[in-house]
Structures are given as structure tokens and as C-alpha cells.
Design a protein around this motif. Structure first.
Motif, PDB file in Angstrom:
ATOM      1  N   ILE A 250       0.873  -1.186   0.000  1.00  0.00           N
ATOM      2  CA  ILE A 250       0.000   0.000   0.000  1.00  0.00           C
ATOM      3  C   ILE A 250       0.904   1.227   0.000  1.00  0.00           C
ATOM      4  O   ILE A 250       1.465   1.602   1.027  1.00  0.00           O
ATOM      5  N   ALA A 251       1.042   1.846  -1.176  1.00  0.00           N
ATOM      6  CA  ALA A 251       2.018   2.929  -1.335  1.00  0.00           C
ATOM      7  C   ALA A 251       1.410   4.313  -1.182  1.00  0.00           C
ATOM      8  O   ALA A 251       2.141   5.292  -1.023  1.00  0.00           O
ATOM      9  N   ASN A 252       0.095   4.421  -1.240  1.00  0.00           N
ATOM     10  CA  ASN A 252      -0.572   5.712  -1.200  1.00  0.00           C
ATOM     11  C   ASN A 252      -0.956   6.056   0.241  1.00  0.00           C
ATOM     12  O   ASN A 252      -1.656   5.293   0.910  1.00  0.00           O
ATOM     13  N   HIS A 253      -0.512   7.225   0.713  1.00  0.00           N
ATOM     14  CA  HIS A 253      -0.763   7.600   2.106  1.00  0.00           C
ATOM     15  C   HIS A 253      -2.240   7.870   2.386  1.00  0.00           C
ATOM     16  O   HIS A 253      -2.705   7.666   3.517  1.00  0.00           O
ATOM     17  N   ASP A 254      -2.986   8.332   1.379  1.00  0.00           N
ATOM     18  CA  ASP A 254      -4.424   8.518   1.569  1.00  0.00           C
ATOM     19  C   ASP A 254      -5.097   7.171   1.818  1.00  0.00           C
ATOM     20  O   ASP A 254      -5.970   7.053   2.685  1.00  0.00           O
ATOM     21  N   ASN A 255      -4.714   6.166   1.035  1.00  0.00           N
ATOM     22  CA  ASN A 255      -5.283   4.828   1.236  1.00  0.00           C
ATOM     23  C   ASN A 255      -4.891   4.254   2.595  1.00  0.00           C
ATOM     24  O   ASN A 255      -5.717   3.648   3.285  1.00  0.00           O
ATOM     25  N   MET A 256      -3.639   4.449   2.973  1.00  0.00           N
ATOM     26  CA  MET A 256      -3.196   3.951   4.278  1.00  0.00           C
ATOM     27  C   MET A 256      -4.014   4.595   5.404  1.00  0.00           C
ATOM     28  O   MET A 256      -4.514   3.906   6.305  1.00  0.00           O
ATOM     29  N   GLY A 257      -4.177   5.907   5.338  1.00  0.00           N
ATOM     30  CA  GLY A 257      -4.957   6.595   6.350  1.00  0.00           C
ATOM     31  C   GLY A 257      -6.413   6.153   6.349  1.00  0.00           C
ATOM     32  O   GLY A 257      -7.020   5.963   7.407  1.00  0.00           O
ATOM     33  N   GLY A 258      -6.981   5.960   5.150  1.00  0.00           N
ATOM     34  CA  GLY A 258      -8.368   5.524   5.042  1.00  0.00           C
ATOM     35  C   GLY A 258      -8.582   4.136   5.617  1.00  0.00           C
ATOM     36  O   GLY A 258      -9.590   3.871   6.287  1.00  0.00           O
ATOM     37  N   ILE A 259      -7.650   3.229   5.376  1.00  0.00           N
ATOM     38  CA  ILE A 259      -7.750   1.873   5.920  1.00  0.00           C
ATOM     39  C   ILE A 259      -7.701   1.903   7.442  1.00  0.00           C
ATOM     40  O   ILE A 259      -8.465   1.222   8.123  1.00  0.00           O
ATOM     41  N   PHE A 260      -6.791   2.698   7.998  1.00  0.00           N
ATOM     42  CA  PHE A 260      -6.702   2.792   9.458  1.00  0.00           C
ATOM     43  C   PHE A 260      -7.964   3.426  10.044  1.00  0.00           C
ATOM     44  O   PHE A 260      -8.419   3.027  11.132  1.00  0.00           O
ATOM     45  N   ARG A 261      -8.544   4.385   9.348  1.00  0.00           N
ATOM     46  CA  ARG A 261      -9.789   4.995   9.842  1.00  0.00           C
ATOM     47  C   ARG A 261     -10.895   3.940   9.904  1.00  0.00           C
ATOM     48  O   ARG A 261     -11.651   3.869  10.873  1.00  0.00           O
TER      49      ARG A 261
ATOM     50  N   SER B  64       5.063  -1.342   1.984  1.00  0.00           N
ATOM     51  CA  SER B  64       4.003  -0.340   2.129  1.00  0.00           C
ATOM     52  C   SER B  64       4.566   0.961   2.685  1.00  0.00           C
ATOM     53  O   SER B  64       5.649   0.994   3.282  1.00  0.00           O
ATOM     54  N   CYS B  65       3.814   2.043   2.509  1.00  0.00           N
ATOM     55  CA  CYS B  65       4.246   3.340   3.028  1.00  0.00           C
ATOM     56  C   CYS B  65       4.109   3.389   4.549  1.00  0.00           C
ATOM     57  O   CYS B  65       3.482   2.526   5.169  1.00  0.00           O
ATOM     58  N   ASP B  66       4.679   4.407   5.125  1.00  0.00           N
ATOM     59  CA  ASP B  66       4.728   4.581   6.574  1.00  0.00           C
ATOM     60  C   ASP B  66       3.388   5.090   7.096  1.00  0.00           C
ATOM     61  O   ASP B  66       2.944   6.172   6.726  1.00  0.00           O
ATOM     62  N   PRO B  67       2.717   4.340   7.979  1.00  0.00           N
ATOM     63  CA  PRO B  67       1.445   4.826   8.521  1.00  0.00           C
ATOM     64  C   PRO B  67       1.609   6.047   9.426  1.00  0.00           C
ATOM     65  O   PRO B  67       0.635   6.760   9.679  1.00  0.00           O
ATOM     66  N   LEU B  68       2.832   6.307   9.901  1.00  0.00           N
ATOM     67  CA  LEU B  68       3.079   7.478  10.734  1.00  0.00           C
ATOM     68  C   LEU B  68       3.543   8.695   9.923  1.00  0.00           C
ATOM     69  O   LEU B  68       3.995   9.685  10.490  1.00  0.00           O
ATOM     70  N   TYR B  69       3.432   8.617   8.612  1.00  0.00           N
ATOM     71  CA  TYR B  69       3.617   9.796   7.763  1.00  0.00           C
ATOM     72  C   TYR B  69       2.477  10.760   8.081  1.00  0.00           C
ATOM     73  O   TYR B  69       1.335  10.346   8.290  1.00  0.00           O
TER      74      TYR B  69
ATOM     75  N   GLN C 141      -9.961 -13.994  12.792  1.00  0.00           N
ATOM     76  CA  GLN C 141      -9.911 -13.800  11.346  1.00  0.00           C
ATOM     77  C   GLN C 141      -8.977 -12.643  10.998  1.00  0.00           C
ATOM     78  O   GLN C 141      -8.821 -11.703  11.776  1.00  0.00           O
ATOM     79  N   ALA C 142      -8.386 -12.744   9.831  1.00  0.00           N
ATOM     80  CA  ALA C 142      -7.588 -11.653   9.279  1.00  0.00           C
ATOM     81  C   ALA C 142      -7.927 -11.546   7.803  1.00  0.00           C
ATOM     82  O   ALA C 142      -8.196 -12.557   7.145  1.00  0.00           O
ATOM     83  N   VAL C 143      -7.918 -10.335   7.293  1.00  0.00           N
ATOM     84  CA  VAL C 143      -8.200 -10.125   5.875  1.00  0.00           C
ATOM     85  C   VAL C 143      -7.060  -9.318   5.265  1.00  0.00           C
ATOM     86  O   VAL C 143      -6.602  -8.341   5.851  1.00  0.00           O
ATOM     87  N   LEU C 144      -6.584  -9.766   4.119  1.00  0.00           N
ATOM     88  CA  LEU C 144      -5.437  -9.144   3.454  1.00  0.00           C
ATOM     89  C   LEU C 144      -5.900  -8.263   2.299  1.00  0.00           C
ATOM     90  O   LEU C 144      -6.790  -8.640   1.534  1.00  0.00           O
ATOM     91  N   PHE C 145      -5.247  -7.116   2.163  1.00  0.00           N
ATOM     92  CA  PHE C 145      -5.516  -6.192   1.067  1.00  0.00           C
ATOM     93  C   PHE C 145      -4.198  -5.877   0.355  1.00  0.00           C
ATOM     94  O   PHE C 145      -3.176  -5.650   1.010  1.00  0.00           O
ATOM     95  N   GLY C 146      -4.253  -5.849  -0.971  1.00  0.00           N
ATOM     96  CA  GLY C 146      -3.066  -5.525  -1.757  1.00  0.00           C
ATOM     97  C   GLY C 146      -3.195  -4.182  -2.444  1.00  0.00           C
ATOM     98  O   GLY C 146      -4.234  -3.519  -2.369  1.00  0.00           O
ATOM     99  N   ALA C 147      -2.145  -3.806  -3.137  1.00  0.00           N
ATOM    100  CA  ALA C 147      -2.123  -2.522  -3.830  1.00  0.00           C
ATOM    101  C   ALA C 147      -3.157  -2.501  -4.947  1.00  0.00           C
ATOM    102  O   ALA C 147      -3.479  -3.530  -5.549  1.00  0.00           O
ATOM    103  N   GLU C 148      -3.695  -1.297  -5.216  1.00  0.00           N
ATOM    104  CA  GLU C 148      -4.626  -1.158  -6.328  1.00  0.00           C
ATOM    105  C   GLU C 148      -3.889  -1.475  -7.624  1.00  0.00           C
ATOM    106  O   GLU C 148      -2.754  -1.068  -7.827  1.00  0.00           O
ATOM    107  N   GLY C 149      -4.549  -2.219  -8.485  1.00  0.00           N
ATOM    108  CA  GLY C 149      -3.910  -2.640  -9.735  1.00  0.00           C
ATOM    109  C   GLY C 149      -3.390  -4.057  -9.604  1.00  0.00           C
ATOM    110  O   GLY C 149      -4.105  -5.022  -9.909  1.00  0.00           O
TER     111      GLY C 149
END
Length: 268
Positions: free
Chosen positions: A132-143, A159-164, A220-228
């Protein structure tokens, strides 16, 4: 114990006391060692309330010190609070600081996937993130993770840094709430989840099972990959794969949106 000391006024952007705040965007790219930037009142209030990450200092625009007097009054002793005029603050940051408030957080040691999983409850729900390279997506997933009460997020090293600071801001402070660990590859994280007794689900537009047919049971755990590209093929081959059915020619959603739909369905 809380104190209500007046902020220390900074009248020169070269003042060594605010060195950590200088040229924020440039340091976002280069990294700032064991520190991370908190931006905005809502996120800072969350950080102070939770206390999960230590706060080193706070920097506030002069015209916001009075409106934020209640926040400053609750800042624990030992945390320096600085104030500067808008022009000096913008010069320090390197761009116009519309929110008028910054803080410097300390990362601490950071957790590991094994440590996080070892303390997970019996009916835990986790997320695993790959590339997950996009910080908007990272923030959205954590939200979404915070909204639906997840117990942890495992993030691979690509993946990008969630503390960015942008990821934290987009998450509305949720990055500071939900436990996470970052490192390794998604295959290794998958191994750790399976070893800890989790059923691991992999999201894919070509998933064999509909999300609607999945029961939220046990660990349970669910995995998400990069868009594309999505999740690696070697990961998909070994797991239960799930999809969200869509109409027409669309075959995928934004990954943050997808996470919201999936986590709402699986939430305990």
C-alpha cells in the motif's frame, strides 16, 4: 500531572529549539529518525488523550494559542509548547500552515507482528496490508480499522509509513489508536497469522467466494493488496479468496473503500 504554562514564543525560524519542525515536506521524504509529525487539533487531542505515543513538543500559531488554551492546559509537564507568528511558522514548516498546530511524536521501539499476535484476543480481527504505497489509502484503511474495532494491522515492508503526517491526518488520528506492526513481506505476515490460529482471507476481484457468504467467526484476518496488481499470486493460491460482487464492467474498488465494506461485514 498537567500544567498550564504559557507557550514559549519563537520569533526566529532558525531557533534551534524548533529544529525538528523545519522544512517538514523535505523531511517527510528523507525521514526524521525516531520522530513523526502530528498535524491538526483533532489528531493532537487524540494523541494526548490516548498517550500511546510520547509527544516531544508542540508548535502552535500565535493566533491559535487562545482558542487552544484548554488543550495547552492539559499538556503534561516535560512537553515543550512553542508559539510563533503565522509568518514565522510558515517559514519554519516551509509552506503555509493552515491548521496552525503541529506536534512532534516519538515512535518508540515499535511492535512486531509476533508480539501483536501474541496478545490478540480469541475473537480478534486483523488486517494485513501488502504494497500500500498511497498515504491517503493507508490513512483511510486505518480509519476504517478504528471504526470497526480491529485488534491490529500488520503491514509489509513495501508499504508506506502509517506514521507519515498525511496518513495520520487522513485517518483522523486512527493510526494512533489501532495497534500495528510493519516489516517483512506479506507471505511472512501470512505465516505469522496462520501460526497464531487465524483464518486468513485474501481479497481479490477474482475471489472464489462472495464476501456476503463469509461468516465472521473466531480469529480472522483479511489481506488487502495494492490497487492494480493486488495481492501476490503465491499468497492468493494458499488462502480463501473473497470478492465484492459489482455490476457492469467494474471489477474493483479503491482499496480503502474496499476495506470499509469488508471490515463492516466482518466486524465483531
Amino acid at each position: 500531572m498537567h500544567v498550564s504554562a504559557a507557550p514559549i514564543f519563537i520569533d526566529n525560524s532558525s531557533d534551534p529549539r524548533i529544529e525538528a519542525y523545519r522544512d517538514i515536506r523535505e523531511r517527510d521524504l528523507k525521514g526524521r529518525g525516531g520522530r513523526f509529525v502530528i498535524e491538526g487539533e483533532v489528531v493532537l487531542r487524540t494523541a494526548l488523550q490516548l498517550g500511546r505515543f510520547a509527544i516531544e513538543s508542540i508548535l502552535i500559531a500565535e493566533n491559535r494559542t487562545e482558542p487552544l488554551a484548554d488543550l495547552v492546559a492539559k499538556v503534561p509537564a516535560g512537553i515543550s509548547v512553542y508559539s510563533a507568528s503565522r509568518s514565522v511558522l510558515d517559514d519554519i514548516a516551509g509552506f503555509p500552515m493552515h491548521r496552525g498546530i503541529l506536534a512532534m511524536g516519538l515512535r518508540g521501539e515499535g511492535g512486531t507482528a509476533e508480539r501483536l499476535l501474541a496478545t490478540a484476543p480469541e475473537n480478534a480481527l486483523f488486517v494485513g496490508l501488502s504494497a500500500i504505497a498511497n498515504h491517503d489509502n493507508m490513512g483511510g484503511i486505518f480509519r476504517n480499522a478504528a471504526a470497526f474495532g480491529l485488534d491490529g494491522v500488520l503491514i509489509d515492508g513495501t508499504s508506506c509509513d502509517p506514521l507519515y503526517r498525511k496518513a495520520i491526518r487522513v485517518s483522523a488520528g486512527a493510526v494512533l489508536m489501532t495497534p500495528f506492526a510493519q516489516g517483512g513481506d506479506i507471505g511472512t505476515l501470512c505465516d505469522a497469522l496462520l501460526a497464531a490460529g487465524f483464518e486468513v482471507l485474501a481479497t481479490s476481484p477474482a475471489g472464489k467466494e462472495r464476501l456476503a457468504d463469509i461468516e465472521p467467526v473466531g480469529r480472522q484476518a483479511v489481506l488487502f493488496g495494492a490497487e492494480g496488481p493486488g495481492l501476490p499470486e503465491h499468497v492468493l493460491r494458499r488462502l480463501r479468496t473473497i470478492r465484492i460482487d459489482m455490476r457492469g464492467s467494474f471489477d474493483s474498488l479503491n482499496v480503502a473503500t474496499t476495506s470499509g465494506i469488508v471490515l463492516h461485514h466482518l466486524a465483531r
